[in-house]
Design an enzyme around this catalytic site. Structure first.
Site, PDB file in Angstrom:
ATOM      1  N   ASP A 276      15.788  49.958  54.644  1.00  0.00           N
ATOM      2  CA  ASP A 276      15.854  48.924  55.676  1.00  0.00           C
ATOM      3  C   ASP A 276      14.780  47.867  55.414  1.00  0.00           C
ATOM      4  O   ASP A 276      13.610  48.194  55.221  1.00  0.00           O
ATOM      5  CB  ASP A 276      15.653  49.552  57.059  1.00  0.00           C
ATOM      6  CG  ASP A 276      15.851  48.560  58.184  1.00  0.00           C
ATOM      7  OD1 ASP A 276      16.966  48.511  58.734  1.00  0.00           O
ATOM      8  OD2 ASP A 276      14.887  47.843  58.530  1.00  0.00           O
ATOM      9  N   ILE A 277      15.183  46.588  55.397  1.00  0.00           N
ATOM     10  CA  ILE A 277      14.220  45.501  55.198  1.00  0.00           C
ATOM     11  C   ILE A 277      13.387  45.342  56.467  1.00  0.00           C
ATOM     12  O   ILE A 277      13.932  45.159  57.564  1.00  0.00           O
ATOM     13  CB  ILE A 277      14.940  44.181  54.863  1.00  0.00           C
ATOM     14  CG1 ILE A 277      15.769  44.335  53.584  1.00  0.00           C
ATOM     15  CG2 ILE A 277      13.928  43.045  54.703  1.00  0.00           C
ATOM     16  CD1 ILE A 277      16.610  43.117  53.246  1.00  0.00           C
TER      17      ILE A 277
ATOM     18  N   GLU B 278      20.773  44.560  57.420  1.00  0.00           N
ATOM     19  CA  GLU B 278      19.703  44.591  56.416  1.00  0.00           C
ATOM     20  C   GLU B 278      19.478  45.986  55.857  1.00  0.00           C
ATOM     21  O   GLU B 278      18.425  46.268  55.271  1.00  0.00           O
ATOM     22  CB  GLU B 278      18.398  44.056  57.018  1.00  0.00           C
ATOM     23  CG  GLU B 278      17.803  44.899  58.121  1.00  0.00           C
ATOM     24  CD  GLU B 278      18.291  44.554  59.509  1.00  0.00           C
ATOM     25  OE1 GLU B 278      17.542  44.784  60.465  1.00  0.00           O
ATOM     26  OE2 GLU B 278      19.428  44.052  59.639  1.00  0.00           O
TER      27      GLU B 278
END
Length: 223
Positions: free
Chosen positions: A100-101, A143
């Site tokens: 996950d960004i 994301e």
């Protein structure tokens, strides 16, 4: 013939949401119809070749994410189930990571969605480039990305996943005249005797990701 050429040219400009099994049935039916057309055999072969090309291209689009070029959520669902069953049947190692960004919404809100798309594409490339060709990378949604590490134990999964975290942290992201610092949080899990389903494996990795994000971000947690 012109209609087929136009369809082929337009295929790359659309997002497809047709299940692969439906595409398979469509292709089979079309080939049967063309085979019975009262036209010269050479023309039939040419039409069938073009339809097969268009079918292959369309099927590929139905399994990939149009922004990043990675496999999409639909393909993850089917691939994960197959790899999980294989791992359980043959007692093989299988690890899964959810990536996950960090603070991606802040990037979108501050610099706009074009910047967000740039970050997603660059991150996708770094993820794809970090892992082996036998590992499978997906855009999970938003994301988030998922990597299936085939034939990989938890101990061996830690090495490339930590390398990925460092690669993204050290990457030079630049959008227009802005330098951006991007990091990711990673949760990972592996198949063991207590893992009862592919869904449980994914859920375990999600739990590890939740812990990584809630304990400071920019870190790897293995379930």
């Amino acid at each position: 013939m012109a209609d087929i050429d136009e369809a082929i040219n337009n295929a790359g400009n659309n997002d497809f949401d047709i299940p692969p099994e439906v595409l398979d049935e469509i292709q089979h039916n079309i080939e049967e119809i063309i085979a019975n057309f009262p036209v010269p055999e050479d023309n039939k072969l040419d039409v069938i070749k073009k339809i097969n090309f268009m079918y292959s291209h369309t099927r590929h689009l139905s399994l990939t994410d149009s922004l990043t070029g990675l496999y999409n959520r639909r393909h993850l669902d089917s691939t994960l189930e197959c790899e999980f069953l294989r791992a359980k049947r043959y007692n093989n190692n299988l690890s899964l990571a959810v990536i996950d960004i960090d603070f991606f919404k802040k990037v979108n809100d501050t610099y706009g969605h074009l910047c967000g798309d740039y970050i997603l594409k660059e991150t996708a490339y770094i993820i794809y480039d970090t892992f082996r060709k036998t590992d499978i990378v997906f855009r999970y949604g938003g994301e988030e990305f998922v990597v299936l590490l085939t034939e990989t134990s938890p101990e061996n999964a830690k090495i490339p996943l930590e390398r990925l975290r460092c690669n993204i942290q050290n990457a030079k992201f630049r959008f227009k005249d802005k330098n951006l610092n991007i990091t990711v949080s990673i949760g990972a899990a592996s198949v063991n005797e207590d893992t009862e389903s592919a869904g449980q494996l994914l859920d375990n990795a999600d739990k590890a990701l939740y812990e990584a994000k809630n304990s400071g971000r920019n870190k790897l947690i293995i379930f």
